[in-house]
Design a protein around this motif. Structure first.
Motif, PDB file in Angstrom:
ATOM      1  N   ARG A  79      71.305  54.334  23.286  1.00 12.77           N
ATOM      2  CA  ARG A  79      71.680  55.306  22.249  1.00 12.77           C
ATOM      3  C   ARG A  79      70.926  56.610  22.480  1.00 12.77           C
ATOM      4  O   ARG A  79      69.705  56.662  22.422  1.00 12.77           O
ATOM      5  N   TYR A  80      71.669  57.691  22.770  1.00 14.14           N
ATOM      6  CA  TYR A  80      71.046  58.982  23.064  1.00 14.14           C
ATOM      7  C   TYR A  80      70.173  59.504  21.933  1.00 14.14           C
ATOM      8  O   TYR A  80      69.248  60.248  22.172  1.00 14.14           O
ATOM      9  N   GLY A  81      70.467  59.125  20.697  1.00 11.06           N
ATOM     10  CA  GLY A  81      69.705  59.629  19.563  1.00 11.06           C
ATOM     11  C   GLY A  81      68.308  59.044  19.446  1.00 11.06           C
ATOM     12  O   GLY A  81      67.484  59.570  18.699  1.00 11.06           O
ATOM     13  N   ASP A  82      68.017  57.987  20.184  1.00  8.36           N
ATOM     14  CA  ASP A  82      66.696  57.365  20.111  1.00  8.36           C
ATOM     15  C   ASP A  82      65.676  58.211  20.876  1.00  8.36           C
ATOM     16  O   ASP A  82      65.909  58.552  22.033  1.00  8.36           O
ATOM     17  N   PRO A  83      64.545  58.558  20.265  1.00 10.79           N
ATOM     18  CA  PRO A  83      63.541  59.389  20.930  1.00 10.79           C
ATOM     19  C   PRO A  83      63.042  58.806  22.258  1.00 10.79           C
ATOM     20  O   PRO A  83      62.771  59.556  23.197  1.00 10.79           O
TER      21      PRO A  83
ATOM     22  N   GLY B 198      76.053  57.505  23.488  1.00 13.84           N
ATOM     23  CA  GLY B 198      75.182  56.749  24.375  1.00 13.84           C
ATOM     24  C   GLY B 198      75.839  56.501  25.717  1.00 13.84           C
ATOM     25  O   GLY B 198      76.907  57.029  26.008  1.00 13.84           O
ATOM     26  N   ALA B 199      75.179  55.683  26.525  1.00 13.28           N
ATOM     27  CA  ALA B 199      75.682  55.345  27.853  1.00 13.28           C
ATOM     28  C   ALA B 199      75.827  53.832  27.974  1.00 13.28           C
ATOM     29  O   ALA B 199      75.002  53.071  27.474  1.00 13.28           O
ATOM     30  N   THR B 200      76.881  53.408  28.660  1.00 21.58           N
ATOM     31  CA  THR B 200      77.138  51.994  28.883  1.00 21.58           C
ATOM     32  C   THR B 200      76.025  51.384  29.726  1.00 21.58           C
ATOM     33  O   THR B 200      75.627  51.946  30.737  1.00 21.58           O
ATOM     34  N   SER B 201      75.534  50.241  29.308  1.00 21.39           N
ATOM     35  CA  SER B 201      74.500  49.546  30.056  1.00 21.39           C
ATOM     36  C   SER B 201      75.059  48.297  30.725  1.00 21.39           C
ATOM     37  O   SER B 201      75.116  48.204  31.935  1.00 21.39           O
ATOM     38  N   ASN B 202      75.502  47.336  29.920  1.00 23.63           N
ATOM     39  CA  ASN B 202      76.006  46.083  30.496  1.00 23.63           C
ATOM     40  C   ASN B 202      76.835  45.311  29.486  1.00 23.63           C
ATOM     41  O   ASN B 202      76.874  45.647  28.317  1.00 23.63           O
TER      42      ASN B 202
ATOM     43  N   TRP C   6      63.022  59.314  28.154  1.00 20.70           N
ATOM     44  CA  TRP C   6      63.248  58.730  29.475  1.00 20.70           C
ATOM     45  C   TRP C   6      64.217  59.591  30.289  1.00 20.70           C
ATOM     46  O   TRP C   6      63.987  59.878  31.456  1.00 20.70           O
ATOM     47  N   ILE C   7      65.320  60.029  29.654  1.00 24.51           N
ATOM     48  CA  ILE C   7      66.301  60.881  30.342  1.00 24.51           C
ATOM     49  C   ILE C   7      65.664  62.203  30.735  1.00 24.51           C
ATOM     50  O   ILE C   7      65.794  62.666  31.874  1.00 24.51           O
ATOM     51  N   ASN C   8      64.968  62.842  29.798  1.00 24.69           N
ATOM     52  CA  ASN C   8      64.381  64.156  30.077  1.00 24.69           C
ATOM     53  C   ASN C   8      63.231  64.080  31.058  1.00 24.69           C
ATOM     54  O   ASN C   8      62.892  65.078  31.704  1.00 24.69           O
ATOM     55  N   ASN C   9      62.621  62.917  31.214  1.00 25.80           N
ATOM     56  CA  ASN C   9      61.598  62.742  32.243  1.00 25.80           C
ATOM     57  C   ASN C   9      62.249  62.785  33.640  1.00 25.80           C
ATOM     58  O   ASN C   9      61.700  63.332  34.578  1.00 25.80           O
ATOM     59  N   ALA C  10      63.454  62.190  33.732  1.00 21.50           N
ATOM     60  CA  ALA C  10      64.175  62.170  35.003  1.00 21.50           C
ATOM     61  C   ALA C  10      64.844  63.517  35.284  1.00 21.50           C
ATOM     62  O   ALA C  10      64.833  64.006  36.409  1.00 21.50           O
TER      63      ALA C  10
ATOM     64  N   PHE D 116      66.606  50.380  20.469  1.00 20.23           N
ATOM     65  CA  PHE D 116      67.100  51.718  20.700  1.00 20.23           C
ATOM     66  C   PHE D 116      68.454  51.710  21.379  1.00 20.23           C
ATOM     67  O   PHE D 116      68.779  52.554  22.183  1.00 20.23           O
ATOM     68  N   GLY D 117      69.267  50.696  21.042  1.00 20.07           N
ATOM     69  CA  GLY D 117      70.587  50.598  21.644  1.00 20.07           C
ATOM     70  C   GLY D 117      71.659  50.273  20.653  1.00 20.07           C
ATOM     71  O   GLY D 117      71.412  50.091  19.465  1.00 20.07           O
ATOM     72  N   LEU D 118      72.877  50.236  21.163  1.00 20.87           N
ATOM     73  CA  LEU D 118      74.047  49.839  20.389  1.00 20.87           C
ATOM     74  C   LEU D 118      74.629  48.597  21.043  1.00 20.87           C
ATOM     75  O   LEU D 118      74.666  48.499  22.267  1.00 20.87           O
ATOM     76  N   THR D 119      75.088  47.657  20.257  1.00 20.35           N
ATOM     77  CA  THR D 119      75.720  46.453  20.772  1.00 20.35           C
ATOM     78  C   THR D 119      77.068  46.303  20.085  1.00 20.35           C
ATOM     79  O   THR D 119      77.164  46.419  18.870  1.00 20.35           O
ATOM     80  N   ILE D 120      78.104  46.071  20.877  1.00 21.66           N
ATOM     81  CA  ILE D 120      79.449  45.955  20.336  1.00 21.66           C
ATOM     82  C   ILE D 120      80.063  44.639  20.804  1.00 21.66           C
ATOM     83  O   ILE D 120      80.025  44.306  21.992  1.00 21.66           O
ATOM     84  N   ASN D 121      80.636  43.886  19.863  1.00 21.79           N
ATOM     85  CA  ASN D 121      81.318  42.629  20.163  1.00 21.79           C
ATOM     86  C   ASN D 121      82.801  42.932  20.310  1.00 21.79           C
ATOM     87  O   ASN D 121      83.443  43.398  19.376  1.00 21.79           O
ATOM     88  N   TYR D 122      83.359  42.651  21.496  1.00 23.74           N
ATOM     89  CA  TYR D 122      84.774  42.924  21.762  1.00 23.74           C
ATOM     90  C   TYR D 122      85.636  41.823  21.163  1.00 23.74           C
ATOM     91  O   TYR D 122      85.508  40.655  21.517  1.00 23.74           O
ATOM     92  N   ASP D 123      86.554  42.216  20.251  1.00 22.24           N
ATOM     93  CA  ASP D 123      87.399  41.248  19.558  1.00 22.24           C
ATOM     94  C   ASP D 123      88.846  41.252  20.050  1.00 22.24           C
ATOM     95  O   ASP D 123      89.714  40.643  19.429  1.00 22.24           O
ATOM     96  N   GLY D 124      89.115  41.949  21.151  1.00 27.25           N
ATOM     97  CA  GLY D 124      90.461  41.997  21.697  1.00 27.25           C
ATOM     98  C   GLY D 124      91.280  43.181  21.235  1.00 27.25           C
ATOM     99  O   GLY D 124      92.399  43.379  21.676  1.00 27.25           O
TER     100      GLY D 124
END
Length: 74
Positions: A55-59, A35-39, A64-68, A1-9
């Motif tokens: 990723r905000y679009g993941d149920p 979405g929100a940055t994790s690490n 989890w967000i709406n619980n908080a 339920f996330g996004l992963t991005i490889n930084y290429d410069g």
């Protein structure tokens, strides 16, 4: 339920202190928060770094967000 991005410069990367910040995507000329940055993996945040985002679009993430904070994410 996330996004992963490889930084290429090219463009910019996430780094220390960015956790919780947004990842913005453009679709059909409009920008939206996806979405929100994790690490990241590299301490120097340089080329070859891998950044992870929730990723905000993941149920599961929405629940989890709406619980908080009820009703924050439609």
């Amino acid at each position: 339920f996330g996004l992963t991005i490889n930084y290429d410069g090219v463009n910019s990367n996430t780094c220390s202190g960015d956790s919780g910040g947004p990842i913005l995507l453009q679709r059909d000329g409009a920008w939206f928060v996806a979405g929100a940055t994790s690490n990241g993996l590299l301490q120097n945040c340089g080329v070859g770094d891998i950044s992870n985002f929730s990723r905000y679009g993941d149920p599961k993430v929405k629940a989890w967000i709406n619980n908080a904070v009820p009703g924050l994410v439609p």
